[in-house]
Write an enzyme that holds these catalytic residues in place. Sequence first.
Site, short mmCIF file in Angstrom:
data_model
loop_
_atom_site.label_atom_id
_atom_site.label_comp_id
_atom_site.label_asym_id
_atom_site.label_seq_id
_atom_site.Cartn_x
_atom_site.Cartn_y
_atom_site.Cartn_z
N ASN A 255 0.80 -1.23 0.00
CA ASN A 255 0.00 0.00 0.00
C ASN A 255 0.83 1.28 0.00
OD1 ASN A 255 0.23 -1.05 2.97
ND2 ASN A 255 0.00 1.16 3.16
N GLY B 180 5.21 3.10 -0.51
CA GLY B 180 6.63 2.95 -0.81
C GLY B 180 6.91 2.07 -2.01
N TYR C 197 17.92 -4.67 12.59
CA TYR C 197 17.50 -4.52 11.20
C TYR C 197 18.50 -5.23 10.28
CZ TYR C 197 16.54 -2.46 6.66
OH TYR C 197 16.27 -2.29 5.32
#
Length: 322
Positions: A49, A51, A201
């Site tokens: 939805n 990027g 990350y």
Amino acid sequence: MDLWTFVLAFLIFIVLLLAGLKIYFDAGKGVCHSNADLTGKTVLITGANAGIGYYTALDIARRNARVILACRSQEKGLVAMKQIQESTGNKNIVVREVDLSLMASVKKFAEKILREEAHLDILINNAGVAGIPKMMTAEGFETVYATNHFGPFLLTNLLLDLLKKSAPSRIVNVSSIGHKFGSIEFDNLKAEKWYSKMYFYGNTKLANILFTRELARRLEGTGVSCYVLHPGAVGTDLFRDMPFYMRIPTMYFNYYICKTPEQGAQTSIYCAVSEEVEGKSGKYYMDCRESDELSPKAQDDAVAKKLWEISEFYLNEGGFLH
């Protein structure tokens, strides 16, 4: 030369220099040139939805595929669906809700896909999170690892039979060059010992690559190929919240060096549709070409195998894989 002539000449020089820098940096940003038509194909994209996920879905929709937008927010997914339909004329776009940080949600989502879809030709594991404080899910997983690794790992495995049935099919995993900062600590996959926003990350992005390598090995001969990629440094609007003295340099960095989300989607699209990647399952891509910019840790097949096994163990322990 008087002062005003000098100032004018200097400004022209700066403008030309910046224009040259823009051309130089844009030249290195890969573009998918494949004209592949996906009529009759079904493509599932997580985090579609916004990027690069949104622009990946937009391109895939233009290729006439049935596109499943897998989104955490049904409301935001419906907005994206309407925009894609209006932009492409492709009405065969649907939204399905899933929270990749919750394994029960992933399992429920996969079961719905298996009930509704006769085939699945391309799975793009795009969704991910970064830079959030340590948070544990109700299922006992750390949120970044859950969203970026365990969720996609579970989703892919639950949909594997459908992908095999649909062969030749593809799995595309979005990683990052940030994997170079990562490591796999088997006794800390749930943040049992420590947590760091940046390093976790990187750890999960390394896990994406190792997962893809082991997945490629296990899928040999099935007709299902898998690829992993670094989308590039994608410009953000973070400068809006920065002190004034940092906004200008950040804006220039974003404009001249970073990619737009549409540019960032190109390698995902390339891995999903290009004929050039056929027969190269398990490989790592940057800027729409195969890359060898992998850290040694990302090439350790023994660690890849062990990561698969412990991921299976944790998910089986919770009853999610079966």
